[in-house]
Design an enzyme around this catalytic site. Structure first.
Site, PDB file in Angstrom:
ATOM      1  N   SER A   9      41.859  46.685  19.483  1.00 48.54           N
ATOM      2  CA  SER A   9      40.874  47.557  19.629  1.00 48.54           C
ATOM      3  C   SER A   9      39.222  46.986  20.114  1.00 48.54           C
ATOM      4  O   SER A   9      38.883  45.961  19.482  1.00 48.54           O
ATOM      5  CB  SER A   9      40.183  48.251  18.234  1.00 48.54           C
ATOM      6  OG  SER A   9      39.270  49.104  18.277  1.00 48.54           O
ATOM      7  N   HIS A  34      43.069  49.244  23.018  1.00 51.05           N
ATOM      8  CA  HIS A  34      43.019  50.265  22.274  1.00 51.05           C
ATOM      9  C   HIS A  34      41.449  50.821  22.126  1.00 51.05           C
ATOM     10  O   HIS A  34      40.791  49.827  22.044  1.00 51.05           O
ATOM     11  CB  HIS A  34      43.435  50.281  20.823  1.00 51.05           C
ATOM     12  CG  HIS A  34      43.386  51.380  20.000  1.00 51.05           C
ATOM     13  ND1 HIS A  34      44.109  52.413  19.971  1.00 51.05           N
ATOM     14  CD2 HIS A  34      42.339  51.914  18.928  1.00 51.05           C
ATOM     15  CE1 HIS A  34      44.140  53.367  18.864  1.00 51.05           C
ATOM     16  NE2 HIS A  34      42.868  52.908  18.406  1.00 51.05           N
ATOM     17  N   ASP A  36      38.732  53.453  20.880  1.00 50.99           N
ATOM     18  CA  ASP A  36      38.213  54.230  19.746  1.00 50.99           C
ATOM     19  C   ASP A  36      37.069  55.029  20.331  1.00 50.99           C
ATOM     20  O   ASP A  36      35.896  54.534  20.280  1.00 50.99           O
ATOM     21  CB  ASP A  36      38.177  53.673  18.330  1.00 50.99           C
ATOM     22  CG  ASP A  36      39.155  52.922  17.728  1.00 50.99           C
ATOM     23  OD1 ASP A  36      39.979  53.516  17.344  1.00 50.99           O
ATOM     24  OD2 ASP A  36      39.190  51.624  17.607  1.00 50.99           O
ATOM     25  N   MET A  38      34.425  58.010  19.432  1.00 52.81           N
ATOM     26  CA  MET A  38      34.080  58.739  18.248  1.00 52.81           C
ATOM     27  C   MET A  38      32.587  59.392  18.709  1.00 52.81           C
ATOM     28  O   MET A  38      31.849  59.010  19.494  1.00 52.81           O
ATOM     29  CB  MET A  38      33.679  57.700  17.171  1.00 52.81           C
ATOM     30  CG  MET A  38      34.814  56.797  16.528  1.00 52.81           C
ATOM     31  SD  MET A  38      34.164  55.641  15.338  1.00 52.81           S
ATOM     32  CE  MET A  38      35.599  54.265  15.454  1.00 52.81           C
ATOM     33  N   HIS A  67      42.062  56.516  21.911  1.00 52.25           N
ATOM     34  CA  HIS A  67      42.213  57.444  20.493  1.00 52.25           C
ATOM     35  C   HIS A  67      40.758  58.188  20.362  1.00 52.25           C
ATOM     36  O   HIS A  67      39.793  57.672  19.882  1.00 52.25           O
ATOM     37  CB  HIS A  67      42.340  56.246  19.369  1.00 52.25           C
ATOM     38  CG  HIS A  67      42.250  56.899  17.817  1.00 52.25           C
ATOM     39  ND1 HIS A  67      42.069  56.040  17.022  1.00 52.25           N
ATOM     40  CD2 HIS A  67      42.360  58.218  17.497  1.00 52.25           C
ATOM     41  CE1 HIS A  67      41.998  56.838  15.807  1.00 52.25           C
ATOM     42  NE2 HIS A  67      42.361  58.010  16.058  1.00 52.25           N
ATOM     43  N   MET A  69      38.533  60.724  18.422  1.00 53.86           N
ATOM     44  CA  MET A  69      38.024  60.955  16.921  1.00 53.86           C
ATOM     45  C   MET A  69      36.850  61.752  17.241  1.00 53.86           C
ATOM     46  O   MET A  69      35.675  61.720  16.921  1.00 53.86           O
ATOM     47  CB  MET A  69      37.719  59.716  16.170  1.00 53.86           C
ATOM     48  CG  MET A  69      38.889  59.089  15.511  1.00 53.86           C
ATOM     49  SD  MET A  69      38.577  57.406  14.746  1.00 53.86           S
ATOM     50  CE  MET A  69      38.582  56.351  16.560  1.00 53.86           C
ATOM     51  N   MET A 138      46.555  56.311  10.342  1.00 57.45           N
ATOM     52  CA  MET A 138      45.466  55.434  10.165  1.00 57.45           C
ATOM     53  C   MET A 138      45.820  54.654   9.076  1.00 57.45           C
ATOM     54  O   MET A 138      46.266  55.238   7.974  1.00 57.45           O
ATOM     55  CB  MET A 138      44.378  56.308  10.008  1.00 57.45           C
ATOM     56  CG  MET A 138      43.783  57.067  11.176  1.00 57.45           C
ATOM     57  SD  MET A 138      43.626  55.930  12.686  1.00 57.45           S
ATOM     58  CE  MET A 138      42.090  55.149  12.053  1.00 57.45           C
ATOM     59  N   GLY A 143      36.265  55.738  11.402  1.00 59.83           N
ATOM     60  CA  GLY A 143      34.866  55.687  11.623  1.00 59.83           C
ATOM     61  C   GLY A 143      34.013  54.194  11.862  1.00 59.83           C
ATOM     62  O   GLY A 143      33.234  54.178  12.573  1.00 59.83           O
ATOM     63  N   PHE A 144      34.643  53.368  11.189  1.00 56.21           N
ATOM     64  CA  PHE A 144      34.067  51.878  11.304  1.00 56.21           C
ATOM     65  C   PHE A 144      35.531  50.860  11.367  1.00 56.21           C
ATOM     66  O   PHE A 144      36.187  51.150  10.524  1.00 56.21           O
ATOM     67  CB  PHE A 144      33.326  51.633  10.229  1.00 56.21           C
ATOM     68  CG  PHE A 144      32.174  52.603  10.092  1.00 56.21           C
ATOM     69  CD1 PHE A 144      30.776  52.270  11.100  1.00 56.21           C
ATOM     70  CD2 PHE A 144      32.045  53.491   9.530  1.00 56.21           C
ATOM     71  CE1 PHE A 144      29.844  53.348  10.845  1.00 56.21           C
ATOM     72  CE2 PHE A 144      31.108  54.697   9.488  1.00 56.21           C
ATOM     73  CZ  PHE A 144      29.617  54.369  10.145  1.00 56.21           C
ATOM     74  N   GLY A 145      35.222  50.058  12.094  1.00 56.06           N
ATOM     75  CA  GLY A 145      36.118  48.644  12.074  1.00 56.06           C
ATOM     76  C   GLY A 145      35.985  47.779  10.866  1.00 56.06           C
ATOM     77  O   GLY A 145      34.932  47.876  10.020  1.00 56.06           O
ATOM     78  N   GLY A 146      36.985  47.027  10.721  1.00 55.32           N
ATOM     79  CA  GLY A 146      36.846  45.788   9.666  1.00 55.32           C
ATOM     80  C   GLY A 146      37.078  46.333   8.330  1.00 55.32           C
ATOM     81  O   GLY A 146      37.013  45.390   7.345  1.00 55.32           O
ATOM     82  N   ASP A 174      46.782  52.084  12.882  1.00 53.22           N
ATOM     83  CA  ASP A 174      45.564  51.831  13.341  1.00 53.22           C
ATOM     84  C   ASP A 174      44.619  51.428  12.168  1.00 53.22           C
ATOM     85  O   ASP A 174      44.533  52.698  11.167  1.00 53.22           O
ATOM     86  CB  ASP A 174      45.160  52.732  14.248  1.00 53.22           C
ATOM     87  CG  ASP A 174      43.595  52.514  14.780  1.00 53.22           C
ATOM     88  OD1 ASP A 174      42.998  51.377  14.296  1.00 53.22           O
ATOM     89  OD2 ASP A 174      42.984  53.567  15.036  1.00 53.22           O
ATOM     90  N   GLY A 175      44.393  50.262  11.972  1.00 53.97           N
ATOM     91  CA  GLY A 175      43.290  50.220  10.830  1.00 53.97           C
ATOM     92  C   GLY A 175      43.692  49.080   9.683  1.00 53.97           C
ATOM     93  O   GLY A 175      44.783  49.224   9.046  1.00 53.97           O
ATOM     94  N   GLY A 176      42.863  48.017   9.599  1.00 53.54           N
ATOM     95  CA  GLY A 176      43.286  47.194   8.526  1.00 53.54           C
ATOM     96  C   GLY A 176      44.354  46.020   8.652  1.00 53.54           C
ATOM     97  O   GLY A 176      44.890  45.382   7.742  1.00 53.54           O
ATOM     98  N   GLY A 196      41.648  45.159  15.556  1.00 52.31           N
ATOM     99  CA  GLY A 196      40.459  44.833  16.118  1.00 52.31           C
ATOM    100  C   GLY A 196      39.784  43.568  15.667  1.00 52.31           C
ATOM    101  O   GLY A 196      40.060  42.713  16.510  1.00 52.31           O
ATOM    102  N   SER A 197      39.269  43.613  14.585  1.00 53.30           N
ATOM    103  CA  SER A 197      38.419  42.334  14.031  1.00 53.30           C
ATOM    104  C   SER A 197      39.265  41.332  13.823  1.00 53.30           C
ATOM    105  O   SER A 197      39.092  39.935  14.029  1.00 53.30           O
ATOM    106  CB  SER A 197      37.604  42.492  12.662  1.00 53.30           C
ATOM    107  OG  SER A 197      38.632  43.155  11.796  1.00 53.30           O
TER     108      SER A 197
END
Length: 219
Positions: A9, A34, A36, A38, A67, A69, A138, A143-146, A174-176, A196-197
């Site tokens: 991401s 990816h 994001d 928003m 993606h 949002m 998800m 809403g936020f990365g990390g 997607d996420g975590g 992402g991170s």
């Protein structure tokens, strides 16, 4: 067995050097970029829109996985495809006409898909599965990365894999995602990992992408 696809991401990249980030992803042997998007209304954050997708398109040949949002994504999906998106996904509850929006994305020339938040049952995807190229779950609330991965999503991955049958859509998570939990996520049913991170914050991003891609799916 198909390879696991990695979609870092760019939300976690340096916004002052997005072109360089896109080129780096090719060197790191990522598969998708990816993106994001928003709007500050569907989720409590604002990121970027069509101009960023156009800029990324000029700097990479990788698949742009956009993606959305945003509220009423049907207002913008054609413009995102024209800007260079190869895949456009959105949250069905944000749309007044999810089926129509999926068809619009395909008619515009891109692949389409829906996204389910962690608290939405996998069964919600059923009406859309025949048209979707991608179904994204998800692993965090958007809403936020990390953020830390929500483990209760794992059974939903397995449920969605069982629902797939002979359909050809891919399952994206997607996420975590981290190197430590990727194998478990893939084992539950994910075909594509958004990281992402985990990638952009790594000391060796290329090795991190390779480690994520090495996960074995238990088909």
């Amino acid at each position: 067995m198909a390879d696991i696809l990695i979609a870092p991401s760019v939300l976690s990249a340096d916004f002052a050097a997005m072109g360089a980030a896109a080129k780096a992803l090719e060197d790191w042997r990522a598969d998708w970029v990816h993106c994001d998007v928003m709007d500050g209304e569907f989720v409590p954050n604002i990121t970027f829109g069509m101009p960023m997708i156009e800029a990324l398109r000029r700097n990479t040949s990788l698949t742009l996985d956009v993606h959305l949002m945003i509220v009423k994504p049907e207002r913008y999906v054609e413009r995102f495809v024209k800007s260079g998106a190869d895949i456009v996904t959105f949250h069905p509850e944000a749309s007044d006409d999810p089926i129509g929006t999926l068809k619009t994305i395909k008619k515009a020339g891109a692949k389409c898909g829906i996204v389910l938040n962690p608290d939405i049952p996998a069964s919600v995807a059923e009406p859309y599965l025949d048209i979707c190229d991608v179904v994204m779950l998800m692993g965090v609330f958007p809403g936020f990365g990390g953020q830390k991965f929500i483990r209760s999503v794992l059974p939903k991955l397995s449920e969605l894999r069982a629902m797939r049958g002979d359909r050809s859509f891919v399952i994206e998570l997607d996420g975590g995602v981290t190197v430590d939990n990727a194998a478990e996520i893939v084992g539950a049913g994910a075909d594509v990992l958004v990281a992402g991170s985990c990638v952009f914050g790594a000391a060796d991003p290329k090795a991190t992408v390779a480690a994520l891609k090495s996960c074995i799916r238990a088909d």
